[in-house]
Scaffold this motif. Structure first.
Motif, mmCIF file in Angstrom:
data_model
loop_
_atom_site.group_PDB
_atom_site.id
_atom_site.type_symbol
_atom_site.label_atom_id
_atom_site.label_comp_id
_atom_site.label_asym_id
_atom_site.label_seq_id
_atom_site.Cartn_x
_atom_site.Cartn_y
_atom_site.Cartn_z
ATOM 1 N N THR A 15 0.953 -1.996 -0.120
ATOM 2 C CA THR A 15 0.200 0.107 -0.246
ATOM 3 C C THR A 15 0.684 1.563 -0.050
ATOM 4 N N GLN A 16 2.174 1.169 0.272
ATOM 5 C CA GLN A 16 2.842 2.581 0.368
ATOM 6 C C GLN A 16 4.729 2.160 0.485
ATOM 7 N N ILE A 18 7.879 3.302 1.227
ATOM 8 C CA ILE A 18 8.593 3.832 2.954
ATOM 9 C C ILE A 18 10.142 4.632 1.748
ATOM 10 N N PRO A 37 9.985 11.163 13.972
ATOM 11 C CA PRO A 37 7.947 10.494 14.754
ATOM 12 C C PRO A 37 7.757 9.448 14.061
ATOM 13 N N ASN A 38 6.374 9.143 14.998
ATOM 14 C CA ASN A 38 5.882 7.743 15.121
ATOM 15 C C ASN A 38 5.634 7.550 13.342
ATOM 16 N N SER A 40 8.210 7.645 10.834
ATOM 17 C CA SER A 40 8.680 7.368 10.043
ATOM 18 C C SER A 40 9.864 6.534 9.296
ATOM 19 N N GLY A 41 9.468 5.359 9.412
ATOM 20 C CA GLY A 41 9.978 4.040 9.049
ATOM 21 C C GLY A 41 11.203 3.478 9.603
ATOM 22 N N SER A 43 10.578 0.654 12.150
ATOM 23 C CA SER A 43 10.664 -0.428 12.108
ATOM 24 C C SER A 43 10.614 -1.134 10.741
ATOM 25 N N GLU A 159 12.264 -0.432 19.965
ATOM 26 C CA GLU A 159 12.389 0.812 21.234
ATOM 27 C C GLU A 159 12.386 -1.106 23.051
ATOM 28 N N HIS A 191 12.789 6.457 21.019
ATOM 29 C CA HIS A 191 11.956 7.455 21.016
ATOM 30 C C HIS A 191 12.491 7.948 22.320
HETATM 31 N N1 LIG Z 1 2.127 -3.660 7.417
HETATM 32 C C1 LIG Z 1 2.101 -2.754 7.318
HETATM 33 N N2 LIG Z 1 1.885 -2.337 6.060
HETATM 34 C C2 LIG Z 1 1.445 -1.586 5.452
HETATM 35 N N3 LIG Z 1 1.832 -0.173 6.192
HETATM 36 C C3 LIG Z 1 2.588 -0.239 6.922
HETATM 37 C C4 LIG Z 1 2.760 -1.318 7.470
HETATM 38 N N4 LIG Z 1 3.779 -1.843 9.019
HETATM 39 C C5 LIG Z 1 3.879 -0.438 9.296
HETATM 40 N N5 LIG Z 1 3.020 1.011 7.900
HETATM 41 C C6 LIG Z 1 3.418 2.095 7.367
HETATM 42 O O1 LIG Z 1 4.556 2.317 7.256
HETATM 43 C C7 LIG Z 1 5.022 3.523 7.365
HETATM 44 C C8 LIG Z 1 6.372 3.583 8.634
HETATM 45 O O2 LIG Z 1 6.032 2.308 9.328
HETATM 46 P P1 LIG Z 1 6.810 1.972 10.436
HETATM 47 O O3 LIG Z 1 6.459 1.214 11.466
HETATM 48 O O4 LIG Z 1 8.168 1.704 10.563
HETATM 49 O O5 LIG Z 1 7.339 3.774 11.514
HETATM 50 P P2 LIG Z 1 8.008 3.796 13.141
HETATM 51 O O6 LIG Z 1 9.113 4.774 12.955
HETATM 52 O O7 LIG Z 1 8.587 2.824 13.916
HETATM 53 O O8 LIG Z 1 6.889 4.205 14.360
HETATM 54 P P3 LIG Z 1 6.723 4.166 15.947
HETATM 55 O O9 LIG Z 1 7.697 5.021 16.226
HETATM 56 O O10 LIG Z 1 5.109 4.991 15.729
HETATM 57 O O11 LIG Z 1 6.996 2.662 15.950
HETATM 58 C C9 LIG Z 1 3.896 4.474 8.409
HETATM 59 O O12 LIG Z 1 2.914 5.196 7.087
HETATM 60 C C10 LIG Z 1 3.094 2.703 8.712
HETATM 61 O O13 LIG Z 1 1.679 3.602 8.967
#
Ligand SMILES: Nc1ncnc2c1ncn2[C@@H]1O[C@H](COP(=O)(O)OP(=O)(O)OP(=O)(O)O)[C@@H](O)[C@H]1O
Length: 256
Positions: A15-16, A18, A37-38, A40-41, A43, A159, A191
């Protein structure tokens, strides 16, 4: 040789997208904080390293070798991963759960390594408990012990101290620093900007799948970066124990 390299990495989810053409070399034997930030990519980036996600283009190299060419057992000997809010759904004992970290080793030196990891993560008193009966912080330490048993020189942690009380936060962060002194490379999603500043040597800051800053933590974190990335005001305070200045968010508390 760098311990971890991203070369022209593109990818994300159906869907996206990154990451678009991510190029980065992370040095060996450093404590690297992955922050931003939450959403941001952070994980997602780890998922490419432990092969949970496959790049649509480009590659991830661990110790110079494309992870796509590692078997899962080979990869397990190179890197340990501690997931965010990790869960173990089956009623294993703590000792059994930690010993799962040895699955790639076919019985070599198991007892010693398992005991050592249990001591290092301060979970000796929990050894016979069921993992389904642990608090979030206790479980987090069990998952770290399991990852240590893999004896990979690269540790990925998402985390890892979120559920921990202050004492155990400190003991896990100090344990990670000791591992770095022994030659491990630690890539740790954090974080808490104080933990980033106190413990990491290198900070990698992501925003919307792009690297917005990367380098020695003390030079990466600036008032401008904190404003632009987190939209917060920040100020510096002197910490006499560390003998250095640390950035803190500026809080506005209404007196009424
Ligand atoms: N399984 C998935 N399917 C589709 N999109 C996903 C999936 N997992 C994460 N995303 C999207 O990918 C983007 C990055 O997510 P990710 O979990 O890597 O962020 P993060 O920096 O680890 O966030 P956080 O600090 O909230 O844990 C976000 O827009 C999230 O909605």
């Amino acid at each position: 040789m760098d311990s971890l390299e991203f070369s022209h990495l593109h990818g994300g989810y159906d869907t996206q997208q990154i990451f678009k053409d991510l190029n980065l070399n992370l040095p060996k034997g450093a404590f690297i904080a992955l922050t931003g930030p939450n959403g941001s990519g952070k994980s997602t980036l780890l998922k490419f390293i432990y092969k949970h996600l496959k790049p649509s283009e480009g590659k991830v190299l661990v110790e110079g070798k494309n992870v796509a060419n590692f078997t899962q057992k080979e990869l397990a000997k190179h890197l340990g991963f501690v997931a965010q809010n990790g869960k173990l759904d089956y009623a294993f004992s703590v000792r059994e759960a930690v010993s799962m970290g040895r699955y790639a080793y076919d019985g070599e030196d198991n007892l010693h390594t398992i005991e050592q990891a249990i001591v290092e993560c301060d979970i000796e008193h929990l050894k016979d408990k069921l993992v389904t009966e642990l608090s979030g912080g206790e479980l987090q330490r069990v998952l770290l012990a399991r990852a240590l048993c893999q004896q990979g020189k690269l540790l990925l942690l998402d985390e890892p101290v979120n559920h921990l009380d202050v004492k155990h936060q400190r003991s896990i962060m100090e344990l990670l620093c000791r591992l770095v002194e022994k030659g491990y490379t630690v890539v740790c999603v954090l974080h808490d900007l104080l933990l980033v500043q106190i413990y990491s040597q290198i900070a990698l800051v992501l925003q919307k799948g792009s690297v917005v800053a990367y380098g020695p933590t003390q030079t990466v974190l600036t008032e401008k970066l904190l404003q632009e990335v987190y939209d917060i005001q920040a100020h510096q305070v002197y910490d006499p124990t560390l003998d250095r200045m640390l950035w803190l968010p500026t809080y506005k508390v209404s007196s009424s």
